[in-house]
Design a protein around this motif. Structure first.
Motif, PDB file in Angstrom:
ATOM      1  N   PRO A  34      40.720  39.583  31.005  1.00  0.00           N
ATOM      2  CA  PRO A  34      39.430  39.290  30.997  1.00  0.00           C
ATOM      3  C   PRO A  34      39.082  37.842  30.809  1.00  0.00           C
ATOM      4  O   PRO A  34      37.861  37.098  30.967  1.00  0.00           O
ATOM      5  CB  PRO A  34      38.474  40.164  30.147  1.00  0.00           C
ATOM      6  N   PHE A  35      39.509  37.425  29.424  1.00  0.00           N
ATOM      7  CA  PHE A  35      39.517  35.976  29.213  1.00  0.00           C
ATOM      8  C   PHE A  35      39.727  35.036  30.099  1.00  0.00           C
ATOM      9  O   PHE A  35      38.992  34.068  30.418  1.00  0.00           O
ATOM     10  CB  PHE A  35      40.553  35.539  27.971  1.00  0.00           C
ATOM     11  N   ILE A  36      41.053  34.873  31.035  1.00  0.00           N
ATOM     12  CA  ILE A  36      41.407  34.247  31.973  1.00  0.00           C
ATOM     13  C   ILE A  36      40.229  34.354  32.967  1.00  0.00           C
ATOM     14  O   ILE A  36      39.911  33.031  33.642  1.00  0.00           O
ATOM     15  CB  ILE A  36      42.774  34.898  32.524  1.00  0.00           C
ATOM     16  N   VAL A  37      40.144  35.374  33.689  1.00  0.00           N
ATOM     17  CA  VAL A  37      39.254  35.336  34.685  1.00  0.00           C
ATOM     18  C   VAL A  37      37.699  35.075  34.699  1.00  0.00           C
ATOM     19  O   VAL A  37      36.970  34.647  35.564  1.00  0.00           O
ATOM     20  CB  VAL A  37      39.252  36.959  35.403  1.00  0.00           C
ATOM     21  N   LEU A  38      37.176  35.408  33.239  1.00  0.00           N
ATOM     22  CA  LEU A  38      35.843  35.199  32.939  1.00  0.00           C
ATOM     23  C   LEU A  38      35.574  33.546  32.538  1.00  0.00           C
ATOM     24  O   LEU A  38      34.780  33.257  32.812  1.00  0.00           O
ATOM     25  CB  LEU A  38      35.145  36.067  32.265  1.00  0.00           C
ATOM     26  N   GLU A  39      36.359  33.307  31.463  1.00  0.00           N
ATOM     27  CA  GLU A  39      36.158  31.920  30.960  1.00  0.00           C
ATOM     28  C   GLU A  39      36.590  30.843  31.438  1.00  0.00           C
ATOM     29  O   GLU A  39      36.109  29.744  31.325  1.00  0.00           O
ATOM     30  CB  GLU A  39      36.926  32.111  29.490  1.00  0.00           C
ATOM     31  N   LEU A  40      37.569  30.927  32.492  1.00  0.00           N
ATOM     32  CA  LEU A  40      38.207  29.889  32.852  1.00  0.00           C
ATOM     33  C   LEU A  40      37.476  29.556  34.425  1.00  0.00           C
ATOM     34  O   LEU A  40      37.911  28.427  35.162  1.00  0.00           O
ATOM     35  CB  LEU A  40      39.718  29.751  33.080  1.00  0.00           C
ATOM     36  N   ARG A  41      36.764  30.550  35.083  1.00  0.00           N
ATOM     37  CA  ARG A  41      36.355  30.315  36.208  1.00  0.00           C
ATOM     38  C   ARG A  41      34.755  29.864  36.005  1.00  0.00           C
ATOM     39  O   ARG A  41      34.013  30.234  35.412  1.00  0.00           O
ATOM     40  CB  ARG A  41      35.917  31.775  36.914  1.00  0.00           C
ATOM     41  N   LEU A  42      34.714  28.712  36.800  1.00  0.00           N
ATOM     42  CA  LEU A  42      33.138  27.760  36.738  1.00  0.00           C
ATOM     43  C   LEU A  42      32.223  28.438  37.471  1.00  0.00           C
ATOM     44  O   LEU A  42      32.743  29.054  38.702  1.00  0.00           O
ATOM     45  CB  LEU A  42      33.590  26.216  37.036  1.00  0.00           C
ATOM     46  N   GLY A  43      30.987  28.277  37.281  1.00  0.00           N
ATOM     47  CA  GLY A  43      29.936  28.277  38.399  1.00  0.00           C
ATOM     48  C   GLY A  43      29.553  29.831  38.067  1.00  0.00           C
ATOM     49  O   GLY A  43      28.572  30.349  38.856  1.00  0.00           O
ATOM     50  N   ARG A  44      30.072  30.713  37.133  1.00  0.00           N
ATOM     51  CA  ARG A  44      29.455  31.901  36.823  1.00  0.00           C
ATOM     52  C   ARG A  44      28.051  32.139  36.476  1.00  0.00           C
ATOM     53  O   ARG A  44      27.481  31.151  35.659  1.00  0.00           O
ATOM     54  CB  ARG A  44      30.182  32.710  35.857  1.00  0.00           C
ATOM     55  N   LYS A  45      27.289  33.118  36.997  1.00  0.00           N
ATOM     56  CA  LYS A  45      25.792  33.249  36.620  1.00  0.00           C
ATOM     57  C   LYS A  45      25.604  33.711  35.151  1.00  0.00           C
ATOM     58  O   LYS A  45      24.802  33.627  34.579  1.00  0.00           O
ATOM     59  CB  LYS A  45      25.196  33.979  37.505  1.00  0.00           C
ATOM     60  N   ARG A  46      26.633  34.614  34.765  1.00  0.00           N
ATOM     61  CA  ARG A  46      26.514  35.322  33.557  1.00  0.00           C
ATOM     62  C   ARG A  46      26.888  34.321  32.546  1.00  0.00           C
ATOM     63  O   ARG A  46      27.931  33.251  32.829  1.00  0.00           O
ATOM     64  CB  ARG A  46      27.313  36.672  33.429  1.00  0.00           C
ATOM     65  N   ARG A  47      26.551  34.524  31.085  1.00  0.00           N
ATOM     66  CA  ARG A  47      26.823  33.726  30.076  1.00  0.00           C
ATOM     67  C   ARG A  47      28.282  33.872  29.676  1.00  0.00           C
ATOM     68  O   ARG A  47      28.820  34.728  29.957  1.00  0.00           O
ATOM     69  CB  ARG A  47      25.860  33.618  28.842  1.00  0.00           C
ATOM     70  N   TYR A  48      28.869  32.572  29.229  1.00  0.00           N
ATOM     71  CA  TYR A  48      30.244  32.590  28.846  1.00  0.00           C
ATOM     72  C   TYR A  48      30.019  33.003  27.171  1.00  0.00           C
ATOM     73  O   TYR A  48      29.326  32.630  26.586  1.00  0.00           O
ATOM     74  CB  TYR A  48      30.805  31.228  28.984  1.00  0.00           C
TER      75      TYR A  48
END
Length: 208
Positions: A34-48
């Motif tokens: 989850p850390f890799i796919v959520l925090e390192l992917r840019l342009g997500r609409k949800r907050r980091y």
């Protein structure tokens, strides 16, 4: 007495190693992936959840390369037992289910519960592991793609990240080029279980 206990001891050690292996993959799947796919992917609409500095070029480059090296080391260790583990899991699931369905009427309730439990738990555990690894493979590509289309603050940052992105490979779980866990790997595993079970049923029916 010792001769009778020896196979049980080997079986116990094998199950303990299998449990440790699955537990390691579960912890990795619920924390690291989850850390890799959520925090390192840019342009997500949800907050980091991690600080924004993590997604700035210097720290992003360092973090991704660190994760990539760690994953490569993990693949060298665990990758070698991916195929044997999947094979063992599949055999146990198929033979346990087959034994319960064909000979359950002659077995004790405790034996039925034990074999049925092995079949369900191992199938569920390995399918979950394959799903998590397939999820990592899918979003591993999307991470690098998000860097390509991200609006960097300067041309220098864009140039640096473009060169770095081209030097990167998607993070995934694999054994070299022999076995790569993808999104559809779990469906292939389920298909193997189904085929193996029905082949046993047909073989047994043909003998009788």
């Amino acid at each position: 007495m010792i001769v009778g206990l020896h196979p049980c001891y080997i079986l116990l050690i094998a199950y303990m190693n299998l449990c440790v292996f699955c537990l390691t993959l579960y912890l990795y799947g619920f924390i690291v992936i989850p850390f890799i796919v959520l925090e390192l992917r840019l342009g997500r609409k949800r907050r980091y959840y991690a600080v924004d500095q993590l997604r700035r070029p210097p720290m992003l480059i360092y973090t991704y390369r660190t994760v990539q090296v760690l994953q490569q080391q993990l693949n060298q260790v665990l990758g070698k037992i991916l195929i044997p583990t999947q094979t063992v899991m599949g055999k146990i699931v198929v033979f346990s289910a087959f034994t319960v369905l064909t000979n359950g009427y002659r077995m004790r309730l405790t034996s039925i519960a034990l074999l049925g439990g092995w079949s369900v738990v191992m199938a569920f555990a390995w399918c979950t592991i394959l799903l998590m690894a397939g999820y990592l493979h899918l979003y591993g590509k999307r991470i690098l793609l998000s860097w390509k289309y991200h609006e960097w603050e300067s041309k220098r940052e864009k140039s640096i990240m473009s060169k770095f992105r081209k030097s990167c490979k998607p993070i995934d779980v694999r054994l070299g080029n022999t076995f790569v866990i993808r999104r559809l790997t779990v469906l292939k595993f389920i298909r193997q279980l189904t085929r193996g079970f029905f082949r046993l049923m047909l073989m047994t029916k043909g003998k009788h």
